[in-house]
Design a protein around this motif. Sequence first.
Motif, PDB file in Angstrom:
ATOM      1  N   ALA A  62      21.881   7.404  29.052  1.00  0.00           N
ATOM      2  CA  ALA A  62      20.850   6.774  28.214  1.00  0.00           C
ATOM      3  C   ALA A  62      20.185   5.583  28.887  1.00  0.00           C
ATOM      4  CB  ALA A  62      21.438   6.362  26.873  1.00  0.00           C
ATOM      5  N   VAL A  63      20.283   5.465  30.191  1.00  0.00           N
ATOM      6  CA  VAL A  63      19.630   4.380  30.908  1.00  0.00           C
ATOM      7  C   VAL A  63      18.844   4.999  32.064  1.00  0.00           C
ATOM      8  CG1 VAL A  63      19.924   2.284  32.273  1.00  0.00           C
ATOM      9  CG2 VAL A  63      21.441   2.725  30.332  1.00  0.00           C
ATOM     10  N   PRO A  64      17.530   4.837  32.071  1.00  0.00           N
ATOM     11  CA  PRO A  64      16.739   5.412  33.155  1.00  0.00           C
ATOM     12  C   PRO A  64      16.943   4.639  34.451  1.00  0.00           C
ATOM     13  CG  PRO A  64      15.361   4.054  31.770  1.00  0.00           C
ATOM     14  CD  PRO A  64      16.716   4.081  31.117  1.00  0.00           C
ATOM     15  N   ALA A  65      16.642   5.282  35.561  1.00  0.00           N
ATOM     16  CA  ALA A  65      16.721   4.578  36.838  1.00  0.00           C
ATOM     17  C   ALA A  65      15.533   3.644  37.007  1.00  0.00           C
ATOM     18  CB  ALA A  65      16.768   5.580  37.987  1.00  0.00           C
ATOM     19  N   LEU A  66      14.372   4.072  36.484  1.00  0.00           N
ATOM     20  CA  LEU A  66      13.141   3.306  36.634  1.00  0.00           C
ATOM     21  C   LEU A  66      12.348   3.329  35.335  1.00  0.00           C
ATOM     22  CD1 LEU A  66      11.825   4.733  40.034  1.00  0.00           C
ATOM     23  CD2 LEU A  66      12.720   2.430  39.709  1.00  0.00           C
ATOM     24  N   VAL A  67      11.656   2.245  35.047  1.00  0.00           N
ATOM     25  CA  VAL A  67      10.658   2.238  33.984  1.00  0.00           C
ATOM     26  C   VAL A  67       9.383   1.625  34.553  1.00  0.00           C
ATOM     27  CG1 VAL A  67      12.292   2.120  32.067  1.00  0.00           C
ATOM     28  CG2 VAL A  67      11.409   0.007  33.071  1.00  0.00           C
ATOM     29  N   PRO A 141       7.890   6.683  25.781  1.00  0.00           N
ATOM     30  CA  PRO A 141       7.907   5.533  24.868  1.00  0.00           C
ATOM     31  C   PRO A 141       7.259   4.323  25.528  1.00  0.00           C
ATOM     32  CG  PRO A 141      10.077   5.871  25.827  1.00  0.00           C
ATOM     33  CD  PRO A 141       9.227   7.019  26.296  1.00  0.00           C
ATOM     34  N   VAL A 142       6.542   3.549  24.746  1.00  0.00           N
ATOM     35  CA  VAL A 142       5.895   2.347  25.272  1.00  0.00           C
ATOM     36  C   VAL A 142       6.151   1.169  24.345  1.00  0.00           C
ATOM     37  CG1 VAL A 142       4.075   3.693  26.399  1.00  0.00           C
ATOM     38  CG2 VAL A 142       3.672   2.737  24.125  1.00  0.00           C
ATOM     39  N   VAL A 143       6.120  -0.023  24.937  1.00  0.00           N
ATOM     40  CA  VAL A 143       6.174  -1.274  24.178  1.00  0.00           C
ATOM     41  C   VAL A 143       5.011  -2.130  24.669  1.00  0.00           C
ATOM     42  CG1 VAL A 143       7.506  -3.316  23.564  1.00  0.00           C
ATOM     43  CG2 VAL A 143       8.682  -1.147  23.994  1.00  0.00           C
ATOM     44  N   ILE A 304      13.649  -3.839  24.206  1.00  0.00           N
ATOM     45  CA  ILE A 304      13.250  -2.929  23.118  1.00  0.00           C
ATOM     46  C   ILE A 304      12.994  -1.534  23.675  1.00  0.00           C
ATOM     47  CG2 ILE A 304      11.396  -2.410  21.474  1.00  0.00           C
ATOM     48  CD1 ILE A 304      11.135  -5.435  21.021  1.00  0.00           C
ATOM     49  N   LEU A 305      12.347  -1.464  24.838  1.00  0.00           N
ATOM     50  CA  LEU A 305      12.072  -0.161  25.449  1.00  0.00           C
ATOM     51  C   LEU A 305      13.366   0.576  25.763  1.00  0.00           C
ATOM     52  CD1 LEU A 305      10.042   1.860  26.657  1.00  0.00           C
ATOM     53  CD2 LEU A 305      10.261   0.615  28.829  1.00  0.00           C
ATOM     54  N   LEU A 306      14.337  -0.117  26.354  1.00  0.00           N
ATOM     55  CA  LEU A 306      15.608   0.530  26.676  1.00  0.00           C
ATOM     56  C   LEU A 306      16.329   0.987  25.410  1.00  0.00           C
ATOM     57  CD1 LEU A 306      16.970  -1.703  29.583  1.00  0.00           C
ATOM     58  CD2 LEU A 306      15.715   0.450  29.716  1.00  0.00           C
ATOM     59  N   ASP A 307      16.237   0.189  24.358  1.00  0.00           N
ATOM     60  CA  ASP A 307      16.846   0.594  23.093  1.00  0.00           C
ATOM     61  C   ASP A 307      16.160   1.839  22.537  1.00  0.00           C
ATOM     62  OD1 ASP A 307      18.702  -0.009  20.830  1.00  0.00           O
ATOM     63  OD2 ASP A 307      16.816  -0.191  19.731  1.00  0.00           O
ATOM     64  N   GLU A 308      14.829   1.903  22.670  1.00  0.00           N
ATOM     65  CA  GLU A 308      14.082   3.084  22.217  1.00  0.00           C
ATOM     66  C   GLU A 308      14.518   4.321  22.995  1.00  0.00           C
ATOM     67  OE1 GLU A 308      11.168   5.486  20.299  1.00  0.00           O
ATOM     68  OE2 GLU A 308      12.067   3.545  19.780  1.00  0.00           O
ATOM     69  N   ILE A 309      14.690   4.165  24.302  1.00  0.00           N
ATOM     70  CA  ILE A 309      15.123   5.300  25.127  1.00  0.00           C
ATOM     71  C   ILE A 309      16.518   5.758  24.700  1.00  0.00           C
ATOM     72  CG2 ILE A 309      15.766   5.973  27.478  1.00  0.00           C
ATOM     73  CD1 ILE A 309      13.488   4.093  28.448  1.00  0.00           C
ATOM     74  N   ARG A 310      17.404   4.811  24.435  1.00  0.00           N
ATOM     75  CA  ARG A 310      18.756   5.175  23.978  1.00  0.00           C
ATOM     76  C   ARG A 310      18.703   5.888  22.625  1.00  0.00           C
ATOM     77  NH1 ARG A 310      19.693  -0.352  25.394  1.00  0.00           N
ATOM     78  NH2 ARG A 310      20.586  -0.525  27.488  1.00  0.00           N
ATOM     79  N   GLN A 311      17.890   5.361  21.722  1.00  0.00           N
ATOM     80  CA  GLN A 311      17.776   5.976  20.391  1.00  0.00           C
ATOM     81  C   GLN A 311      17.291   7.419  20.502  1.00  0.00           C
ATOM     82  OE1 GLN A 311      18.352   4.691  17.305  1.00  0.00           O
ATOM     83  NE2 GLN A 311      18.670   2.527  17.701  1.00  0.00           N
ATOM     84  N   ARG A 312      16.296   7.625  21.351  1.00  0.00           N
ATOM     85  CA  ARG A 312      15.756   8.979  21.501  1.00  0.00           C
ATOM     86  C   ARG A 312      16.776   9.919  22.134  1.00  0.00           C
ATOM     87  NH1 ARG A 312       9.312   8.899  22.967  1.00  0.00           N
ATOM     88  NH2 ARG A 312       8.691   7.260  21.504  1.00  0.00           N
ATOM     89  N   SER A 313      17.552   9.381  23.079  1.00  0.00           N
ATOM     90  CA  SER A 313      18.563  10.227  23.715  1.00  0.00           C
ATOM     91  C   SER A 313      19.633  10.652  22.727  1.00  0.00           C
ATOM     92  CB  SER A 313      19.200   9.485  24.896  1.00  0.00           C
ATOM     93  OG  SER A 313      20.066   8.466  24.447  1.00  0.00           O
ATOM     94  N   ASN A 314      19.769   9.882  21.639  1.00  0.00           N
ATOM     95  CA  ASN A 314      20.733  10.209  20.591  1.00  0.00           C
ATOM     96  C   ASN A 314      20.102  10.976  19.434  1.00  0.00           C
ATOM     97  OD1 ASN A 314      23.090   9.044  21.727  1.00  0.00           O
ATOM     98  ND2 ASN A 314      22.354   7.004  21.168  1.00  0.00           N
TER      99      ASN A 314
END
Length: 346
Positions: A62-67, A141-143, A304-314
Amino acid sequence: MPAIRPTLQEVAVLAGTSIPTVSKVLRGGTDVSATTRERVLKAVAATGYRARASARPTAATAVPALVDLVLTAVDNSWAARALGGVEAAAAEAGIGIVITVARDRDEWVTRLLRRRSEGAVIVGVGPTAMQLAGLTAASVPVVLVDPVVRPPDDIASVGATNWEGGRSAGEHLVSLGHMRLGIIDGAHGTLFNDARVDGFRTALRHAGRGVPDRWVAHSEWSRIDGRRAALPMLADADRPTALFACSESMAFGIYDAAAELGLRIPDDLSVVGFDDLPEAQWASPPMTTVQQLTAGMGATALRILLDEIRQRSNGASASRSATRVELATRLIVRESTAPPPDLRLE
């Protein structure tokens, strides 16, 4: 009954093109004309199309290498602070960032789509509804940081308490005894600009004062244009004793106009800016300003972006109401403000 998801076929029909072309636009393909790309993005916005969740970061990682970090420029202090905040939060999370400068209308969106961006923090850029729809459709996802206009309900944003900042500037000048106050503002319809002006006017109105139209000037967000806007107002014998500028770049333009006309700050004219960049405390005299936590906004947006990515992965829905955060502003009183000349002479 669950709503039926729009399909690529529907987008293609509305755009008057083929499914492969729609797919190519949403992948950031470069061999599509600008006209066709615009038609496709309009159709995506109209239908609300979203790609099905792809196998990006899994719940296990749930953590990307790059954003991505998208900015309008990197050669000014405001952008540098925002970049620094994003980079610090990214380093803390153990990820890297890719910087994209939004030099033209759509090219930056195409670059993000072509890279299959895992997510983006967008700073100081005013994405159109079509651009946001294209990114949403591609599950990017964007912030938004310091959004130019109110974002859609499903797009997260981080800003500052701009209204409170404008109010604190007005209250400060009122407390010094100023009755003749003016404003140098930026683009009308810009969310943060309008909030700063409204807060400033509200403080004056509560004190039984106002800003006449002749003491309101509109400027681009630059020192050169701030000077241009301030010169006619300050050259008049009937001039304000205090000016509030909606950014420090414009406030420095007021400094230049005052020097050109032989006006001393703060003896003849008080000036309040907005930002609290390093240049404000180096100015002569050091500038009274409203501090916004630009680096903090960048760091908060990345988290917030990383949290959004984690939420979507779940498995969380990408269409739920997005996070809205406003960081506090604070008035920093330095040496560019003082009581008006008539009070000091009494």
